[in-house]
Enzyme design. Structure first.
Site, mmCIF file in Angstrom:
data_model
loop_
_atom_site.group_PDB
_atom_site.id
_atom_site.type_symbol
_atom_site.label_atom_id
_atom_site.label_comp_id
_atom_site.label_asym_id
_atom_site.label_seq_id
_atom_site.Cartn_x
_atom_site.Cartn_y
_atom_site.Cartn_z
ATOM 1 N N ARG A 176 0.801 -1.227 0.000
ATOM 2 C CA ARG A 176 0.000 0.000 0.000
ATOM 3 C C ARG A 176 0.831 1.273 0.000
ATOM 4 O O ARG A 176 0.345 2.327 -0.395
ATOM 5 C CB ARG A 176 -0.935 0.002 1.219
ATOM 6 C CG ARG A 176 -2.090 -0.973 1.108
ATOM 7 C CD ARG A 176 -2.920 -1.019 2.353
ATOM 8 N NE ARG A 176 -2.198 -1.617 3.480
ATOM 9 C CZ ARG A 176 -2.707 -1.824 4.671
ATOM 10 N NH1 ARG A 176 -3.951 -1.470 4.926
ATOM 11 N NH2 ARG A 176 -1.986 -2.386 5.629
ATOM 12 N N ASP A 193 -4.111 -1.737 -2.716
ATOM 13 C CA ASP A 193 -4.809 -2.113 -1.495
ATOM 14 C C ASP A 193 -5.590 -3.384 -1.789
ATOM 15 O O ASP A 193 -6.555 -3.368 -2.558
ATOM 16 C CB ASP A 193 -5.749 -0.977 -1.066
ATOM 17 C CG ASP A 193 -6.509 -1.281 0.218
ATOM 18 O OD1 ASP A 193 -6.425 -2.427 0.717
ATOM 19 O OD2 ASP A 193 -7.204 -0.379 0.719
ATOM 20 N N TYR A 195 -5.743 -11.762 13.673
ATOM 21 C CA TYR A 195 -4.711 -12.402 12.840
ATOM 22 C C TYR A 195 -4.968 -13.904 12.746
ATOM 23 O O TYR A 195 -4.926 -14.482 11.652
ATOM 24 C CB TYR A 195 -3.358 -12.120 13.480
ATOM 25 C CG TYR A 195 -2.166 -12.699 12.754
ATOM 26 C CD1 TYR A 195 -1.596 -12.027 11.674
ATOM 27 C CD2 TYR A 195 -1.593 -13.890 13.164
ATOM 28 C CE1 TYR A 195 -0.483 -12.553 11.017
ATOM 29 C CE2 TYR A 195 -0.477 -14.421 12.522
ATOM 30 C CZ TYR A 195 0.068 -13.742 11.448
ATOM 31 O OH TYR A 195 1.168 -14.263 10.809
#
Length: 334
Positions: A55, A81, A173
Site C-alpha cells: 500500500r 490495497d 490475525y
C-alpha cells in the site's frame, strides 16, 4: 552419504530450482518489507521477473532499491490495497501488460493487531480478513484461470502457525490465517492435475522486525513488550532470510506444505495429538499476558513507534528483531 556427495546433491537441487524460476513472472504481495521483501529478493536472485505490491509507495520504492542493490536485478512495484477488488484487478492487468501473465503468485501480505479480545472491535477482525484472506482470494481468483489455461503455475500462500493454533492476544490475525490456510489446502485439492500447484507455508515466529509494523490495543506498551520479545528471541524465532529461501524452494518444488521453526512443528504435532491439552496450555499463556486495562472495548490501536522505547529488558531482548527491522525496511527504523 559423504559430505562431498551431499554438497553435490544440494548443488544440483539449487540448479534445478533456479532453472524452474528463471524468466518466470512472479508477483509478491506485502513485498515492501519483512518476509515479503525477502521472498521477492530470493525470487529475483534466482532470475524471476518480480513485481512487488503493497500500500505504501515510498516503502515499495525503498524495497525495490534494496533488492536491486543485493541482487543486481530490477524489480517492478505496484501500489495496491488488496481489500479493494477493483484495485486488485487493475494491478493484475497492469502486471500482465508490462511483463506477461503471472506464473508465480506469493500471497504474503498481512497485518497484525496485538491485544486482548476485550479491547478489540469488529473492525479489527474485518481489516484482518479483508487483507489476509479476501485479498489472497481476490488475487488468486484473478490469476489462477490463466494458469489453468496454460497448464502451468505456482501459488504460494504464506499463512502462519496462527492459522493452525489460535494464539491468545492475536485473534484477528488468527482468524484470517485460519481462513487462508483452509483456502490454500482446499485450492490445492481442486487444482490437482491441472499443472497449477499450491503450497501452504506455515511459518512460526520469524525475525523480520514485524513487531515494528504491528498495531497494539489494550495495555499497549505491555503488549508491545511481549510481542517484540517473542518475535526476536533466537530460540523461538527463525532467521527470516533462511525462511524466505525455504519458502521459495518449497513453492518451486510444488511441495504441498512447509511448516517452519522447530517450535511450530512441535506445536502442530502436539495440537493434532492432544488438542485439549494444547488449549489448556494456551489458556495458561493467556493468563500470563497483559489484561485489557482501562481501554477495554475502546477498539483503539496504536502503532509500534509509540512504544518502541521500552524498558531496558525489552530493548535488550528485542535486539535481533530491531536489527532485522532496520535491514528489511520495517517502519520507524530510519
Amino acid at each position: 552419504m559423504t559430505d562431498t556427495t551431499h554438497a553435490g546433491l544440494q548443488g544440483r537441487m539449487r540448479s534445478r530450482t533456479k532453472a524452474d524460476v528463471r524468466g518466470r513472472i512472479a508477483l509478491v504481495t506485502g513485498g515492501s518489507r519483512g518476509l515479503g521483501l525477502l521472498i521477492a529478493r530470493e525470487l529475483a536472485r534466482l532470475g524471476a521477473r518480480v513485481t512487488i505490491c503493497a500500500r505504501d509507495e515510498e516503502e515499495l520504492a525503498d524495497a525495490a532499491a534494496l533488492i536491486r542493490r543485493d541482487t543486481g536485478r530490477s524489480v517492478s512495484w505496484e501500489q495496491c490495497d488488496l481489500s479493494d477488488g477493483r484495485a486488485v484487478d487493475e494491478m493484475v492487468a497492469e502486471v500482465t501488460r508490462r511483463h506477461g501473465p503471472v506464473e508465480i503468485l506469493v500471497n504474503n501480505a498481512g497485518i497484525i493487531t496485538v491485544g486482548p479480545v476485550e479491547s478489540l472491535d469488529v473492525d479489527a477482525f474485518r481489516r484482518a480478513i479483508e487483507v489476509m484472506f479476501m485479498g489472497a482470494v481476490r488475487l488468486t481468483l484473478a490469476v489462477v484461470p490463466g494458469m489453468r489455461e496454460r497448464g502451468e503455475g505456482r501459488v504460494i500462500n504464506v499463512t502462519s502457525i496462527g492459522g493452525r493454533i489460535a494464539a491468545p492476544h492475536l485473534l484477528p490475525y488468527d482468524c484470517a490465517k485460519f481462513a487462508a490456510t483452509g483456502f490454500s489446502e482446499g485450492l490445492r485439492a481442486e487444482l490437482a492435475g491441472s499443472g497449477v500447484s499450491v503450497t501452504t507455508a506455515v511459518p512460526g515466529l520469524m525475525r523480520t522486525g514485524s513487531h515494528r509494523a504491528a498495531r497494539f490495543t489494550g495495555r499497549r506498551s505491555r503488549e508491545y513488550a511481549w510481542f517484540a520479545a517473542a518475535a526476536s528471541l533466537p530460540l523461538i524465532s527463525m532467521d527470516a532470510e533462511r525462511a524466505a529461501r525455504l519458502i521459495v524452494r518449497a513453492g518451486i518444488r510444488r511441495k504441498p506444505e512447509l511448516v517452519l521453526t522447530a517450535v511450530a512443528k512441535a506445536a502442530v504435532r502436539a495440537h493434532g495429538l492432544a488438542p485439549a491439552t494444547t488449549t489448556r496450555a494456551l489458556s495458561l499463556a493467556a493468563r500470563l499476558l497483559p489484561s485489557a486495562g482501562s481501554s477495554a472495548k475502546s477498539g483503539e490501536t496504536s502503532g509500534a513507534s509509540e512504544h518502541a522505547k521500552g524498558t531496558r529488558w525489552t530493548d535488550r531482548v528485542a535486539t535481533l528483531g530491531e536489527h532485522a527491522a532496520r535491514r528489511w525496511n520495517e517502519p520507524g527504523t530510519s
